[in-house]
Design a protein around this motif. Structure first.
Motif, PDB file in Angstrom:
ATOM      1  N   ASP A  18       0.554  -0.978   0.187  1.00 50.74           N
ATOM      2  CA  ASP A  18      -0.080  -0.074   0.109  1.00 50.74           C
ATOM      3  C   ASP A  18       0.876   1.564   0.361  1.00 50.74           C
ATOM      4  N   ASP A  19       1.256   1.682  -0.915  1.00 50.17           N
ATOM      5  CA  ASP A  19       1.493   2.549  -1.224  1.00 50.17           C
ATOM      6  C   ASP A  19       1.137   3.898  -0.789  1.00 50.17           C
ATOM      7  N   ARG A  20       1.788   4.539  -0.515  1.00 46.03           N
ATOM      8  CA  ARG A  20       0.519   5.740   0.131  1.00 46.03           C
ATOM      9  C   ARG A  20       1.035   7.071  -0.695  1.00 46.03           C
ATOM     10  N   LEU A  21       2.244   6.663  -1.103  1.00 47.19           N
ATOM     11  CA  LEU A  21       3.194   8.116  -1.389  1.00 47.19           C
ATOM     12  C   LEU A  21       2.700   8.598  -2.890  1.00 47.19           C
ATOM     13  N   ALA A  22       2.430   7.030  -3.669  1.00 43.77           N
ATOM     14  CA  ALA A  22       2.325   7.100  -4.847  1.00 43.77           C
ATOM     15  C   ALA A  22       0.937   7.036  -5.172  1.00 43.77           C
ATOM     16  N   GLY A  23       0.094   6.351  -3.634  1.00 41.61           N
ATOM     17  CA  GLY A  23      -1.602   6.513  -3.932  1.00 41.61           C
ATOM     18  C   GLY A  23      -1.780   5.393  -4.448  1.00 41.61           C
ATOM     19  N   GLU A  24      -1.093   4.090  -4.632  1.00 42.70           N
ATOM     20  CA  GLU A  24      -1.375   2.496  -5.560  1.00 42.70           C
ATOM     21  C   GLU A  24      -1.768   1.979  -4.462  1.00 42.70           C
ATOM     22  N   ARG A  25      -2.003   0.585  -5.306  1.00 40.72           N
ATOM     23  CA  ARG A  25      -1.283  -1.224  -3.963  1.00 40.72           C
ATOM     24  C   ARG A  25      -1.740  -1.214  -5.286  1.00 40.72           C
ATOM     25  N   ARG A  26      -0.219  -2.394  -4.699  1.00 37.09           N
ATOM     26  CA  ARG A  26       0.537  -2.944  -6.313  1.00 37.09           C
ATOM     27  C   ARG A  26       0.105  -4.431  -5.195  1.00 37.09           C
ATOM     28  N   ASP A  27       0.226  -5.547  -6.318  1.00 39.99           N
ATOM     29  CA  ASP A  27       0.090  -7.066  -5.080  1.00 39.99           C
ATOM     30  C   ASP A  27       1.115  -7.920  -5.722  1.00 39.99           C
ATOM     31  N   VAL A  28       1.537  -9.141  -5.121  1.00 39.47           N
ATOM     32  CA  VAL A  28       2.847  -9.465  -5.569  1.00 39.47           C
ATOM     33  C   VAL A  28       2.444 -10.972  -5.421  1.00 39.47           C
ATOM     34  N   ARG A  29       2.173 -11.871  -6.802  1.00 42.92           N
ATOM     35  CA  ARG A  29       2.290 -13.387  -5.768  1.00 42.92           C
ATOM     36  C   ARG A  29       3.635 -14.491  -6.445  1.00 42.92           C
ATOM     37  N   GLY A  30       3.510 -15.594  -5.535  1.00 40.87           N
ATOM     38  CA  GLY A  30       4.813 -15.833  -5.708  1.00 40.87           C
ATOM     39  C   GLY A  30       5.496 -17.175  -4.969  1.00 40.87           C
ATOM     40  N   SER A  31       6.861 -17.368  -4.526  1.00 42.03           N
ATOM     41  CA  SER A  31       6.741 -18.262  -3.968  1.00 42.03           C
ATOM     42  C   SER A  31       7.958 -17.941  -2.964  1.00 42.03           C
ATOM     43  N   ALA A  32       7.952 -18.269  -2.596  1.00 43.36           N
ATOM     44  CA  ALA A  32       9.501 -18.585  -0.672  1.00 43.36           C
ATOM     45  C   ALA A  32      10.002 -19.702  -0.785  1.00 43.36           C
ATOM     46  N   THR A  33      11.047 -19.682  -0.769  1.00 40.94           N
ATOM     47  CA  THR A  33      11.811 -21.259  -0.253  1.00 40.94           C
ATOM     48  C   THR A  33      12.825 -20.737   0.598  1.00 40.94           C
ATOM     49  N   LEU A  34      12.715 -21.273   1.667  1.00 39.35           N
ATOM     50  CA  LEU A  34      13.704 -20.508   2.677  1.00 39.35           C
ATOM     51  C   LEU A  34      14.955 -22.827   2.796  1.00 39.35           C
ATOM     52  N   ARG A  35      15.623 -22.269   2.866  1.00 31.82           N
ATOM     53  CA  ARG A  35      16.609 -23.877   2.545  1.00 31.82           C
ATOM     54  C   ARG A  35      17.811 -23.924   3.183  1.00 31.82           C
TER      55      ARG A  35
END
Length: 136
Positions: A18-35
């Protein structure tokens, strides 16, 4: 405090910025791997797609969670210290001219990371939810 080695494996990742400075929302979908790369060294890799305003771009990053034998710290890929690994406690990352405040929370089969960035160049809240890949 949850040891990061308890989170080893692959996770589905959902992030909202939630970027209040830019007045926009960005969404990320993906994966995280911890090894585990070596005793006391966890590689935390993320990859996905960020979407906003009709656009989409691939995104990725790598962090390392490293133990000194007593505690754990999160480091950027280039080795710089990012913040302590402190589940359930707010941590700070001063990065002039802005300031970042983060919180890691861990539950059964899921964990989250929230960052609040404030200053003259940034004003956003970024929340990332991780769910075990086999449960998503």
């Amino acid at each position: 405090m949850t040891d990061p080695t308890a989170l080893l494996g692959t996770w589905s990742l959902t992030r909202v910025v939630d970027d209040r400075l830019a007045g926009e929302r960005r969404d990320v979908r993906g994966s995280a791997t911890l090894r585990l790369e070596a005793p006391g060294r966890v590689r935390w890799s993320e990859e996905g797609t960020m979407t906003w305003g009709g656009r989409s771009v691939p995104v990725s990053r790598t962090l390392y969670v490293v133990s000194d034998g007593e505690s754990w710290d999160v480091h950027f890929e280039d080795g710089r210290l990012f913040h302590p690994w402190a589940v359930g406690a707010w941590v700070d990352h001063p990065c002039a001219p802005d300031h970042y405040r983060g919180l890691i929370e861990v539950g059964a089969g899921r964990w989250s990371v929230e960052w609040q960035a404030r200053g003259p160049e940034k004003d956003y809240v970024m929340r990332t939810e991780h769910v075990r890949a086999e449960e998503s």
